[in-house]
Each structure stands twice: as structure tokens, then as C-alpha cells.
Design a protein around this motif. Sequence first.
Motif, PDB file in Angstrom:
ATOM      1  N   ALA A 101      22.619  30.484  27.139  1.00 14.39           N
ATOM      2  CA  ALA A 101      22.657  31.827  26.551  1.00 14.39           C
ATOM      3  C   ALA A 101      21.266  32.429  26.517  1.00 14.39           C
ATOM      4  O   ALA A 101      20.269  31.751  26.287  1.00 14.39           O
ATOM      5  N   GLN A 105      21.850  37.278  23.664  1.00 16.63           N
ATOM      6  CA  GLN A 105      23.203  36.796  23.354  1.00 16.63           C
ATOM      7  C   GLN A 105      23.207  35.960  22.077  1.00 16.63           C
ATOM      8  O   GLN A 105      24.112  36.081  21.254  1.00 16.63           O
ATOM      9  N   LYS A 108      22.900  38.315  19.152  1.00 17.36           N
ATOM     10  CA  LYS A 108      24.167  39.007  18.932  1.00 17.36           C
ATOM     11  C   LYS A 108      25.176  38.068  18.259  1.00 17.36           C
ATOM     12  O   LYS A 108      25.884  38.457  17.333  1.00 17.36           O
TER      13      LYS A 108
END
Length: 134
Positions: A101, A105, A108
Motif C-alpha cells: 500500500a 492509501q 485513507k
Amino acid sequence: MNTEMYQTPMEVAVYQLHNFNISFFSSLLGGDVVSVKLDNSASGASVVAIDNKIEQAMDLVKNHLMYAVREEVEILKEQIRELVEKNSQLERENTLLKTLASPEQLEKFQSRLSPEEPAPETPQSPEAPGGSAV
């Protein structure tokens, strides 16, 4: 005997022990009807025979319970093995996803976590109340 409500041999055995009677022990002893005659003419031999029958019945009950317990333990051991394997697989997947990731990401994802769940720790510089670094 209504044993449909019991799911394991252990539960059935415990039910049988709680509700045993002479016919239950007789069925365990191979169909011999155990009759106990309580009068003053009972000889020592008949008392010994009754004691032996009771001991046989108790040994059978004990063996039945031990078998049921061993069976239950084996089932639980297998479930534990499966859960350990699944846990290891999920941990490997989680580690792989974290490494693949991007930082955006991960950020988030962390913002989506509920306040009750601890967010994975990310290094942040401590800030003073005014917004400036200490």
C-alpha cells in the motif's frame, strides 16, 4: 430419552449420568436386568454380586465418558489447528497489503478506522499547542 437437543457425545453422556436408573445400567451391562432384593436374608455373596454389577456399570459409564471427552478434545484440537492456520494466513496477507500500500492509501485507511479501534502507529513529530514543533 430425548437426546436430539444434545450436540455432542459428551452432552449425551452427562445427560445419561444425571438421569440414570437401573434400566440404564442394565442396558450398559448387555441387557441383564439388575434386580436388587433388599431383605434380611441377603447373603454376603449377593451383596458382593450387587457390588460387582455396580462397579461394572460405573466402569462402563467412566469408559463412555472418557471416550466422549477424547472425541471432543480431538474435535477441538482440529478446530484450533484450523484457526491457527487461518490466523497465520490472514497475518501474512495483512503484512503483504501493508507493504504494497502507498502512504496515501494507508492514511485513507487509517481515517476510516473507528475511534474504538487503535490505528496502526505512524511516526509523527510531536507538536506544541501553537502548531509549532517542539
